[in-house]
Design an enzyme around this catalytic site. Structure first.
Site, PDB file in Angstrom:
ATOM      1  CB  SER A 183      -0.898  -0.048   1.191  1.00  7.73           C
ATOM      2  OG  SER A 183      -0.263  -0.389   2.518  1.00  7.73           O
ATOM      3  CG  HIS A 211      -3.774  -0.639  -2.424  1.00  5.29           C
ATOM      4  ND1 HIS A 211      -4.166   0.525  -2.299  1.00  5.29           N
ATOM      5  CD2 HIS A 211      -3.425  -1.160  -1.104  1.00  5.29           C
ATOM      6  CE1 HIS A 211      -3.926   0.907  -0.880  1.00  5.29           C
ATOM      7  NE2 HIS A 211      -3.730  -0.323  -0.162  1.00  5.29           N
ATOM      8  CE  LYS A 242      -7.546   1.173   0.958  1.00  4.14           C
ATOM      9  NZ  LYS A 242      -6.978   0.181   1.584  1.00  4.14           N
TER      10      LYS A 242
HETATM   11  C1  LIG Z   1      -7.117   0.046   3.039  1.00  5.25           C
HETATM   12  C2  LIG Z   1      -6.631  -1.302   3.393  1.00  5.25           C
HETATM   13  C3  LIG Z   1      -7.333  -2.383   4.045  1.00  5.25           C
HETATM   14  C4  LIG Z   1      -8.530  -1.910   4.721  1.00  5.25           C
HETATM   15  O1  LIG Z   1      -9.465  -1.798   4.175  1.00  5.25           O
HETATM   16  P1  LIG Z   1     -10.731  -0.905   4.606  1.00  5.25           P
HETATM   17  O2  LIG Z   1     -11.942  -1.330   3.941  1.00  5.25           O
HETATM   18  O3  LIG Z   1     -10.364   0.507   4.193  1.00  5.25           O
HETATM   19  O4  LIG Z   1     -11.089  -1.260   6.155  1.00  5.25           O
HETATM   20  C5  LIG Z   1      -6.541  -3.390   4.198  1.00  5.25           C
HETATM   21  N1  LIG Z   1      -5.454  -3.752   3.501  1.00  5.25           N
HETATM   22  C6  LIG Z   1      -4.716  -2.852   2.967  1.00  5.25           C
HETATM   23  C7  LIG Z   1      -3.563  -3.392   2.200  1.00  5.25           C
HETATM   24  C8  LIG Z   1      -5.302  -1.613   2.844  1.00  5.25           C
HETATM   25  O5  LIG Z   1      -4.692  -0.780   2.049  1.00  5.25           O
END
Ligand SMILES: *Cc1c(COP(=O)(O)O)cnc(C)c1O
Length: 397
Positions: A183, A211, A242
């Site tokens: 990330s 991602h 996302k």
């Molecule tokens: C954003 C993220 C999460 C958490 O997801 P949410 O739906 O925002 O709680 C988990 N793992 C990674 C790698 C992330 O970037």
């Protein structure tokens, strides 16, 4: 009051280390051009990689879902909160991931954070051992802690160390756990090697595709499609807040794994189901992701990524080019990263400075994220600003 004094002293300590966090308040939908704290800015910070968060078809589906199902689910999934919309979304996700899994089924969660706690907590009992990549997301780290399993951390992308750790393990259940796309770095895990190791050692490979889902692969199905993987050893977590532009997350795996999660995953069982309207909106989002619109957006995103790479000419800082929407610029010290972000802000650009504990100490950075909603002119403006600030940093005493 002594309790408050302790907290205030700790907050001052964060200030001294340039680690104090503060929030900005946006007044417009998530988009490259946003109004934030009363000012118009060009943003390179969201994870809305395809530009779907404010897409009219998805917003309309959210409204339609609310009209059809109401505002709230009213209960957890196992009581009465599981609606037709949730079931349709899970069927759709299972069909998308079916080429990569055996007897694929999917389970929808309120957030990715919860999904990771659920998977690790439910699959890793006390005789389990978790092999966790060093740059994994906080939710995977917390999931491993909650599972109370033994945890071995292997260095970033270091499959040799992982091989040794697996060979030495006597645990009944083994889980290799990794982000698919990292990330804060934007690079992709060595998935083919990880899967080969999982199969050789009878381990699960749990991949967090927060991602990659929507962004990678011909149809936007994520890292498994990108890497062309298929295995009964795979458990995939993907987030839907996302690239998919709405909220929530899913776990896709063999039907038996999903059945086990429904029966044993505490973050799933003891939490109110997300609004059915959200699931309904996600069906519209998946239509866009899988169709020609999504393909166009992914192609545009790749063009912008190459454009940024071509335009940047950094001397002091280091751009780390990646095949994803995450394009980090490494600076090193926390104060440098904050100073750079403030310089960009003066030029009307919003790019977050990322500091420990989100990244290892000494690797503070600007986390630039591109979106298919950006234009070539937006990216030119960013590159020019970064080049200018980098050359000014070089002239500092
Ligand atoms: C954003 C993220 C999460 C958490 O997801 P949410 O739906 O925002 O709680 C988990 N793992 C990674 C790698 C992330 O970037």
């Amino acid at each position: 009051m002594q309790l408050l004094d302790t907290l205030q002293a700790s907050l001052r300590e964060l200030d001294a280390q340039h680690l104090r966090r503060r929030r900005r308040t946006t007044e417009s939908p998530c988009a490259p051009h946003v109004r934030v704290d009363g000012r118009d800015m060009l943003a390179f910070c969201s994870n809305d990689y395809l530009g779907l968060a404010a897409h009219p078809a998805i917003s309309a589906a959210l409204a339609e879902g609310a009209a059809r199902y109401g505002a709230g689910s009213g209960a957890s999934h196992l009581i009465s909160g599981h609606s037709r919309a949730h079931a349709q979304l899970e069927e759709r996700l299972a069909a998308m991931l079916a080429p990569h899994l055996e007897q694929a089924r999917a389970l929808y969660f309120c957030t990715g954070y919860m999904a990771n706690l659920a998977v690790l907590g439910a699959l890793a009992g006390q005789d389990a051992e978790i092999f966790s990549e060093s740059l994994n997301h906080a939710s995977l780290i917390d999931g491993a802690r909650l599972a109370r399993a033994r945890v071995q951390i292997y260095p970033h992308a270091d499959t040799q160390t992982l091989t040794r750790q697996l060979a030495a393990s006597r645990a009944g259940t083994r889980l290799i756990v990794s982000d698919g796309v990292f990330s804060m770095d934007g690079d992709i895990a060595p998935l083919r090697e990880l899967l080969a190791l999982a199969e050789r050692h009878g381990a699960w490979l749990v991949i967090d595709d927060a991602h990659g889902f929507g962004v990678l692969g011909e149809h936007g199905h994520g890292v498994l499609e990108h890497a062309g993987l298929r295995s009964p050893h795979l458990v995939l977590m993907g987030t839907l807040g996302k690239a998919a532009g709405v909220a929530g997350a899913f776990v896709a795996a063999h039907a038996t794994v999903i059945d086990w999660l429904v029966n044993r995953a505490r973050p799933y069982i003891f939490s109110t189901a997300a609004a059915p309207a959200q699931a309904h909106a996600l069906l519209a989002s998946l239509d866009l992701i899988e169709g020609s619109d999504g393909r166009r957006r992914r192609a545009h995103l790749r063009t912008l990524t190459q454009q940024l790479q071509a335009r940047l000419g950094l001397r002091q800082w280091r751009h780390q080019p990646t095949p994803t929407a995450i394009q980090p610029v490494l600076l090193g010290e926390n104060a440098q990263a904050l100073h750079a972000a403030a310089g960009l802000e003066r030029l009307g650009l919003w790019v977050p400075a990322i500091r420990p504990p989100t990244v290892p100490a000494g690797t503070a950075r600007l986390r630039v994220t591109l979106s298919a909603a950006h234009t070539a002119a937006d990216v030119d403006r960013l590159a020019a600003a970064l080049n200018q600030l980098d050359s000014e940093a070089g002239h500092a005493p």
